[in-house]
Scaffold this motif. Sequence first.
Motif, PDB file in Angstrom:
ATOM      1  N   MET A 188      43.876  58.499  28.689  1.00 37.07           N
ATOM      2  CA  MET A 188      42.568  58.750  28.108  1.00 37.07           C
ATOM      3  C   MET A 188      41.756  57.460  28.158  1.00 37.07           C
ATOM      4  O   MET A 188      42.274  56.383  27.917  1.00 37.07           O
ATOM      5  N   ARG A 189      40.480  57.568  28.435  1.00 38.08           N
ATOM      6  CA  ARG A 189      39.575  56.410  28.441  1.00 38.08           C
ATOM      7  C   ARG A 189      38.905  56.331  27.065  1.00 38.08           C
ATOM      8  O   ARG A 189      38.300  57.301  26.603  1.00 38.08           O
ATOM      9  N   ILE A 190      39.026  55.149  26.427  1.00 41.86           N
ATOM     10  CA  ILE A 190      38.547  54.954  25.065  1.00 41.86           C
ATOM     11  C   ILE A 190      37.642  53.725  25.012  1.00 41.86           C
ATOM     12  O   ILE A 190      38.016  52.655  25.494  1.00 41.86           O
ATOM     13  N   ALA A 191      36.461  53.881  24.408  1.00 41.66           N
ATOM     14  CA  ALA A 191      35.576  52.741  24.158  1.00 41.66           C
ATOM     15  C   ALA A 191      35.896  52.189  22.772  1.00 41.66           C
ATOM     16  O   ALA A 191      36.074  52.947  21.826  1.00 41.66           O
ATOM     17  N   VAL A 192      35.957  50.871  22.681  1.00 40.07           N
ATOM     18  CA  VAL A 192      36.235  50.216  21.402  1.00 40.07           C
ATOM     19  C   VAL A 192      35.161  49.171  21.156  1.00 40.07           C
ATOM     20  O   VAL A 192      34.805  48.403  22.056  1.00 40.07           O
ATOM     21  N   GLY A 193      34.644  49.153  19.937  1.00 37.87           N
ATOM     22  CA  GLY A 193      33.653  48.160  19.553  1.00 37.87           C
ATOM     23  C   GLY A 193      33.809  47.797  18.098  1.00 37.87           C
ATOM     24  O   GLY A 193      34.376  48.557  17.321  1.00 37.87           O
ATOM     25  N   GLY A 194      33.320  46.637  17.746  1.00 40.12           N
ATOM     26  CA  GLY A 194      33.387  46.215  16.359  1.00 40.12           C
ATOM     27  C   GLY A 194      32.598  44.946  16.124  1.00 40.12           C
ATOM     28  O   GLY A 194      32.403  44.155  17.041  1.00 40.12           O
ATOM     29  N   ASP A 195      32.165  44.765  14.909  1.00 37.35           N
ATOM     30  CA  ASP A 195      31.412  43.565  14.550  1.00 37.35           C
ATOM     31  C   ASP A 195      32.366  42.460  14.099  1.00 37.35           C
ATOM     32  O   ASP A 195      33.584  42.563  14.269  1.00 37.35           O
ATOM     33  N   HIS A 196      31.809  41.409  13.517  1.00 40.10           N
ATOM     34  CA  HIS A 196      32.618  40.264  13.099  1.00 40.10           C
ATOM     35  C   HIS A 196      33.702  40.650  12.094  1.00 40.10           C
ATOM     36  O   HIS A 196      34.783  40.078  12.106  1.00 40.10           O
ATOM     37  N   ALA A 197      33.429  41.628  11.244  1.00 44.49           N
ATOM     38  CA  ALA A 197      34.416  42.022  10.231  1.00 44.49           C
ATOM     39  C   ALA A 197      35.625  42.713  10.860  1.00 44.49           C
ATOM     40  O   ALA A 197      36.725  42.668  10.312  1.00 44.49           O
ATOM     41  N   GLY A 198      35.438  43.337  12.004  1.00 46.27           N
ATOM     42  CA  GLY A 198      36.539  44.022  12.675  1.00 46.27           C
ATOM     43  C   GLY A 198      37.083  43.277  13.873  1.00 46.27           C
ATOM     44  O   GLY A 198      37.942  43.791  14.590  1.00 46.27           O
ATOM     45  N   PHE A 199      36.607  42.070  14.099  1.00 46.96           N
ATOM     46  CA  PHE A 199      36.945  41.310  15.301  1.00 46.96           C
ATOM     47  C   PHE A 199      38.456  41.120  15.482  1.00 46.96           C
ATOM     48  O   PHE A 199      38.994  41.371  16.561  1.00 46.96           O
ATOM     49  N   GLU A 200      39.138  40.686  14.444  1.00 44.39           N
ATOM     50  CA  GLU A 200      40.577  40.420  14.559  1.00 44.39           C
ATOM     51  C   GLU A 200      41.379  41.706  14.752  1.00 44.39           C
ATOM     52  O   GLU A 200      42.314  41.742  15.552  1.00 44.39           O
ATOM     53  N   LEU A 201      41.026  42.769  14.043  1.00 40.70           N
ATOM     54  CA  LEU A 201      41.733  44.032  14.188  1.00 40.70           C
ATOM     55  C   LEU A 201      41.507  44.617  15.581  1.00 40.70           C
ATOM     56  O   LEU A 201      42.436  45.140  16.203  1.00 40.70           O
ATOM     57  N   LYS A 202      40.291  44.515  16.093  1.00 34.96           N
ATOM     58  CA  LYS A 202      39.988  45.011  17.439  1.00 34.96           C
ATOM     59  C   LYS A 202      40.834  44.282  18.473  1.00 34.96           C
ATOM     60  O   LYS A 202      41.322  44.887  19.424  1.00 34.96           O
ATOM     61  N   ALA A 203      41.045  42.987  18.265  1.00 37.33           N
ATOM     62  CA  ALA A 203      41.857  42.190  19.190  1.00 37.33           C
ATOM     63  C   ALA A 203      43.312  42.665  19.213  1.00 37.33           C
ATOM     64  O   ALA A 203      44.000  42.511  20.220  1.00 37.33           O
ATOM     65  N   LEU A 204      43.784  43.245  18.126  1.00 30.61           N
ATOM     66  CA  LEU A 204      45.144  43.804  18.081  1.00 30.61           C
ATOM     67  C   LEU A 204      45.171  45.244  18.587  1.00 30.61           C
ATOM     68  O   LEU A 204      46.148  45.674  19.207  1.00 30.61           O
ATOM     69  N   LEU A 205      44.123  45.979  18.308  1.00 29.35           N
ATOM     70  CA  LEU A 205      44.062  47.394  18.657  1.00 29.35           C
ATOM     71  C   LEU A 205      44.010  47.626  20.160  1.00 29.35           C
ATOM     72  O   LEU A 205      44.696  48.513  20.676  1.00 29.35           O
ATOM     73  N   ILE A 206      43.221  46.846  20.877  1.00 31.85           N
ATOM     74  CA  ILE A 206      43.048  47.070  22.315  1.00 31.85           C
ATOM     75  C   ILE A 206      44.362  46.943  23.082  1.00 31.85           C
ATOM     76  O   ILE A 206      44.713  47.856  23.847  1.00 31.85           O
ATOM     77  N   PRO A 207      45.140  45.880  22.903  1.00 32.13           N
ATOM     78  CA  PRO A 207      46.410  45.813  23.635  1.00 32.13           C
ATOM     79  C   PRO A 207      47.373  46.947  23.259  1.00 32.13           C
ATOM     80  O   PRO A 207      48.121  47.448  24.107  1.00 32.13           O
ATOM     81  N   TRP A 208      47.341  47.369  21.995  1.00 34.23           N
ATOM     82  CA  TRP A 208      48.205  48.469  21.588  1.00 34.23           C
ATOM     83  C   TRP A 208      47.798  49.762  22.287  1.00 34.23           C
ATOM     84  O   TRP A 208      48.652  50.492  22.793  1.00 34.23           O
ATOM     85  N   LEU A 209      46.509  50.049  22.320  1.00 27.94           N
ATOM     86  CA  LEU A 209      46.039  51.248  23.021  1.00 27.94           C
ATOM     87  C   LEU A 209      46.430  51.196  24.490  1.00 27.94           C
ATOM     88  O   LEU A 209      46.880  52.193  25.065  1.00 27.94           O
ATOM     89  N   GLN A 210      46.273  50.033  25.111  1.00 27.71           N
ATOM     90  CA  GLN A 210      46.638  49.886  26.521  1.00 27.71           C
ATOM     91  C   GLN A 210      48.140  50.074  26.728  1.00 27.71           C
ATOM     92  O   GLN A 210      48.562  50.694  27.703  1.00 27.71           O
ATOM     93  N   SER A 211      48.935  49.597  25.793  1.00 31.22           N
ATOM     94  CA  SER A 211      50.397  49.721  25.931  1.00 31.22           C
ATOM     95  C   SER A 211      50.868  51.163  25.794  1.00 31.22           C
ATOM     96  O   SER A 211      51.965  51.507  26.237  1.00 31.22           O
ATOM     97  N   THR A 212      50.028  52.004  25.193  1.00 32.20           N
ATOM     98  CA  THR A 212      50.390  53.417  25.057  1.00 32.20           C
ATOM     99  C   THR A 212      49.793  54.262  26.188  1.00 32.20           C
ATOM    100  O   THR A 212      49.827  55.487  26.126  1.00 32.20           O
ATOM    101  N   GLY A 213      49.224  53.578  27.193  1.00 31.58           N
ATOM    102  CA  GLY A 213      48.772  54.265  28.387  1.00 31.58           C
ATOM    103  C   GLY A 213      47.292  54.584  28.462  1.00 31.58           C
ATOM    104  O   GLY A 213      46.844  55.223  29.414  1.00 31.58           O
TER     105      GLY A 213
END
Length: 66
Positions: free
Chosen positions: A1-26
């Motif tokens: 599945m193709r997923i767009a991810v975005g976030g502001d400064h408050a979500g910056f660190e969580l987004k940095a963890l979320l993207i590799p996890w999403l990629q690792s699940t295909g």
Amino acid sequence: MRIAVGGDHAGFELKALLIPWLQSTGHEVEDLGAHSLDPEDDYPDFAFMVAESVRSGKVERGVVVC
């Protein structure tokens, strides 16, 4: 599945963890920012970009982290 991810400064660190996890699940991820930690950025800008990607069909789902 193709997923767009975005976030502001408050979500910056969580987004940095979320993207590799999403990629690792295909998933293919489009990172729409923020690409740097800027306390002046604002979540509506990123929410709009994610929503527009979903609306246009460029991606199937979107995640906004704020």
